[in-house]
Every structure is written in structure tokens, then in C-alpha cells.
Scaffold this active site. Sequence first.
Site, PDB file in Angstrom:
ATOM      1  CB  SER A 146       1.732   0.521 -14.283  1.00 13.07           C
ATOM      2  OG  SER A 146       2.928   1.126 -14.720  1.00 13.07           O
ATOM      3  CE1 TYR A 156       9.672  -5.079 -12.886  1.00 11.44           C
ATOM      4  CE2 TYR A 156       9.809  -5.647 -15.207  1.00 11.44           C
ATOM      5  CZ  TYR A 156       9.153  -5.038 -14.157  1.00 11.44           C
ATOM      6  OH  TYR A 156       7.977  -4.389 -14.384  1.00 11.44           O
ATOM      7  CB  THR A 182     -11.540 -18.878  28.387  1.00 12.98           C
ATOM      8  OG1 THR A 182     -12.346 -19.646  29.280  1.00 12.98           O
ATOM      9  CG2 THR A 182     -10.424 -18.205  29.180  1.00 12.98           C
ATOM     10  CG  HIS A 183     -13.806 -21.797  25.821  1.00 12.89           C
ATOM     11  ND1 HIS A 183     -13.315 -22.726  24.935  1.00 12.89           N
ATOM     12  CD2 HIS A 183     -13.019 -21.881  26.926  1.00 12.89           C
ATOM     13  CE1 HIS A 183     -12.293 -23.369  25.489  1.00 12.89           C
ATOM     14  NE2 HIS A 183     -12.087 -22.867  26.684  1.00 12.89           N
ATOM     15  CB  SER A 228     -32.351   0.589  11.544  1.00 12.34           C
ATOM     16  OG  SER A 228     -33.419   0.055  10.782  1.00 12.34           O
ATOM     17  CE  LYS A 259     -30.631  -2.868  14.329  1.00 12.02           C
ATOM     18  NZ  LYS A 259     -30.583  -4.218  14.005  1.00 12.02           N
ATOM     19  CE  LYS A 295       4.352  -0.309  -9.805  1.00 14.57           C
ATOM     20  NZ  LYS A 295       5.193  -1.489  -9.681  1.00 14.57           N
ATOM     21  CD  GLU A 319     -22.157  -4.225  11.995  1.00 10.38           C
ATOM     22  OE1 GLU A 319     -22.729  -5.035  11.266  1.00 10.38           O
ATOM     23  OE2 GLU A 319     -22.700  -3.176  12.385  1.00 10.38           O
ATOM     24  CD  GLN A 327       3.011  -2.442 -14.964  1.00 12.10           C
ATOM     25  OE1 GLN A 327       4.023  -1.876 -15.405  1.00 12.10           O
ATOM     26  NE2 GLN A 327       1.965  -2.679 -15.730  1.00 12.10           N
ATOM     27  CG  ASN A 372      14.074  -3.691 -14.705  1.00 13.50           C
ATOM     28  OD1 ASN A 372      12.969  -3.321 -15.077  1.00 13.50           O
ATOM     29  ND2 ASN A 372      14.789  -4.607 -15.352  1.00 13.50           N
TER      30      ASN A 372
HETATM   31  N1  ARG Z   1       5.890  -0.094 -14.642  1.00 17.45           N
HETATM   32  C1  ARG Z   1       6.909  -1.050 -14.333  1.00 17.45           C
HETATM   33  C2  ARG Z   1       6.604  -1.750 -13.015  1.00 17.45           C
HETATM   34  O1  ARG Z   1       5.807  -1.271 -12.284  1.00 17.45           O
HETATM   35  C3  ARG Z   1       8.225  -0.360 -14.258  1.00 17.45           C
HETATM   36  C4  ARG Z   1       9.374  -1.251 -14.567  1.00 17.45           C
HETATM   37  C5  ARG Z   1       9.373  -1.600 -16.001  1.00 17.45           C
HETATM   38  N2  ARG Z   1      10.525  -2.358 -16.355  1.00 17.45           N
HETATM   39  C6  ARG Z   1      10.589  -3.023 -17.500  1.00 17.45           C
HETATM   40  N3  ARG Z   1      11.663  -3.702 -17.712  1.00 17.45           N
HETATM   41  N4  ARG Z   1       9.623  -3.006 -18.384  1.00 17.45           N
HETATM   42  O2  ARG Z   1       7.139  -2.774 -12.679  1.00 17.45           O
END
Ligand code: ARG
Length: 481
Positions: free
Chosen positions: A36, A330, A168-169, A290, A296, A338, A303, A335, A123
Site C-alpha cells: 500500500s 481487522y 418549481t419544476h 471552443s 462560445k 484509503k 460542468e 487497506q 492495526n
Molecule cells: N497497510 C495496512 C492497511 O492499510 C496496515 C495494517 C496492516 N495490518 C496487518 N495486520 N497486516 O490496512
Amino acid sequence: MSTPADPLATSATANAMWGGRFASGPDAIMTAINASIGFDRRLYAQDIAGSRAHVAMLAGTGIVSRSDAEAIGEGLLTVLSEIEAGRFEFRTDLEDIHLNVESRLKDLIGPAAGRLHTARSRNDQVAVDFRLWVRDQCDAAITGLQALMRAFLAQAAAGADWVMPGFTHLQTAQPVTWGHHMLAYVEMLNRDLGRFRDARARMNECPLGAAALAGTSFPIDRAMTAAALGFDRPTANSLDSVSDRDFALEFLAASSICAMHLSRFAEELVIWSSAQFRFVRLSDRWTTGSSIMPQKKNPDAAELLRAKLGRILGATVALFTVMKGLALTYSKDMQEDKEQVFDAADTLMLALAAMTGMVGDMTANRDVLAASAASGFSTATDLADWLVRALNLPFREAHHVTGRLVALAEAKGCDLPDLSIAEMTAEHPGITQEVYSVLGVQNSVNSRTSYGGTAPIRVAEQVARWHTLLADAALPQERQP
Ligand code: ARG
């Protein structure tokens, strides 16, 4: 791990940070799907702040020596400055930001670096990093919303009494004021702001110290790390601490609602800036030309703002789908949280900034608004109300009489005030000359003085209220004046 493997190892060698029981390293494709670091490097500042708070607590509770804690704390600052200077080598074989930072710390200070991870797991580490990051984004959203609200407020203050058609509408309904329409968005955005503030308050508990999932046997002080990182308190359940991502979902939900509001105004700008409406002129700074049609001036920014919700809502749905049905606690699925949140946050902040610029720059075509406000039989309700007030007709009958007058005007191709008194009395004998006073657009808006109504005096009161509220950067959650 008596002889740590070379962290640079490829698939031939086990991971340097956790590979003790592994004879060989991962398949190259496993590394690609597992790592990651390509995206979670964005958490570096939060990761280092979390680690510094953790090690200070380990020293404070006597779990590690002062000298080791100092070396770790200093070393982490060095890592921070290396990353900020662009001198840090992020390594995919070290998976994520947590292991990258720790591995570099070991290069810098030696084996004492290994004491940092006492009474902690990735974790709870990732949970605290991510919360800190999302918390910052709530603050950024609040600041961005305040700027946008000020831009709408400036428009409202300038045109508190400018008349325009209310729809309205998307059909002409009743005349309203420009200021009233602008303040409608201030109200929406303030609720958005409240959602970010509420989400921030709810997420502001520190998961650090939950360790892998069950807590730890070390005598840690969770209140100490929580306070050091600006949290209100530690989280109360270690299982929940490492498996909860609803703080991120709340951020995404608030972002989606906010982006939906931006999308609605963006659509109004697209309509209003068209040659057919000409309600507003967008500045050259927010439009494009344009390559083939010289006349234009395209409202591209509007948009794009109309479209951005698709992306933010997509991220929201994606994270809900990731989290759905995950057994505690977990799982690596998490992961996947993010990138969605990063992209949604970047998109929202850009959208808020762009909308603020556009609203600040746009010019209302007052004359066009006024002319349009008077067309489309916009004061028909005023006529019906007058029949009720002056002639004591039941509203339903007044509605009917007015409807016939509208049909007559339409057939003649004129507006209601253009009908003669003879034509009026032919529909209802009680109608007098006085009726013309209520058919004017200005009269119509002036008469709508009910609380929250469009009358310029009510709008001016709301402008004053928002000036007071927005002058205070903290923007207290205020309900009614
Ligand atoms: N890169 C992991 C994540 O974003 C970190 C946590 C990893 N924990 C594990 N037990 N492998 O979730």
C-alpha cells in the site's frame, strides 16, 4: 529473526520486518497486490506523529528506557525531514508507510528502533494514522465551506432586493430575490459544515493502544497518547478500535451531500449562463472557448463541479462495499479504504475552491433577472391572494378565476398586468383597479414577509445574521435567530 533478512530482498527472501517464520519471500504479484506504500505514503506525517506519541508514552510508563525513547523520537524526526525533503526512498518490498518508516528508523539508530513497536500493532497504528488524516480533512472542508459561504453571502448582500424568477419544476413560479436564492445555498452549506463538525467530534477518539485487537499486557497509558495526539479520549473497545472505519464513511457521506449541493448550484450556473437565460455572466477565469465556434464561452468549471459528486459518491459506495459483511476485527480488505478517501477528499477540496472562485467572480444580469421575473405570469399567486383578501373569495375559487385570467393573457400573448380592467371584471365583477398594485413583481416580493420569506427586508435580516455568524471563524452551530 536472529539474522534479519536484507529488507531489499525480492521474492527470494522473507520480509525483513515480519518474515521470521517465512522461508521464502512473496511472489512478485503478491507484493504488487499487497503493498500500500504507493498510496499510504500520504499518511507519513500522521504515522510519525502517532509513533512519537507512542514512544513518549512508552518512556513515561517505563516500558522503554528514556535514552531509547529519545533516540527513537529524534530518529523519527529525521525520517520526517527526509520525507519532506524528498530524500526518502519508499520501498514496495516494505509494504506500507508503517514498515517503511520503521525500517528507515532502524538504519538511522540501530536495534533500539525495534522497541518502538512494543505494545502496538499496525492495526491500531493504521487506525490512528487514518483518523488523524481524516480529521484534518474535516477541518479543511470546514474552512473551505466557510470561504464558499462568504462568497455566496457577498452575492446575497449585493442583491438582497434584486428580483428574479423563482422556479418549481424549472417553470416560473413566483418572483423571488437574488439575495434569497444565494442565501439558500448558505443554509445548505452550513448544514454540510455541521456534518463535518459532527463527524469530526465523533471520530475524535484515539484507537492507539488497542494493539492487534485485544489490547496489551504492557502497562500503557492510553489517555496520554490520546491527549498528545489531540483526541478527546481513548476508544473504549479494542476490537472496535481496529475494525471501525465508520469515521471514514461519515466523512465520505458528508462529502457526498456537500458535493451534491455544489452540483445543484453548478447546474443552475450552466442554465443561467446560457444565451437563452443570461441570468449571470461567468468570468473568463472560469470558462473556456471552443476551438471551432468563436462565440462560445463554455461553463466548463461548472460542468465539472456538476460531475464531481459522481466521483465522491463512487468512493462512498466503494468503501461501504469493502466494509460490508467484514467479520471483526481487522481484515486486509480494509487497506482498500484509503485511496477512496484520498481521492474524495482531494476532489471535494478542489471543488470547494473552484466554486468559491466562481461565485466570487460571477455577475448577475440584474435587468435580465428583473424582466424574466415579470414574465411567465409569475404574480398569478399574488392575484389569487388579492381575490381572497379583497373579495373574500375562498382560495380555490380565487385560484380558478386567476387561472382563467392567465389563460386569457396567454391567448392574447400578454402578461397579467396588461389585461384591461374590463377584461378582469368580465371574469369576476368584484375586481377593482387596486388589483394592479399586486401584479407588480416588486410588490410581490415585498409582500412575502413571513419568516424565511423572500421579502428584501427579511433577506437583509438574514444577510446581517450570516455576517455576524461568518465573521466568527468558529461559526457556532446556531439554529434560529
Ligand atoms: N497497510 C495496512 C492497511 O492499510 C496496515 C495494517 C496492516 N495490518 C496487518 N495486520 N497486516 O490496512
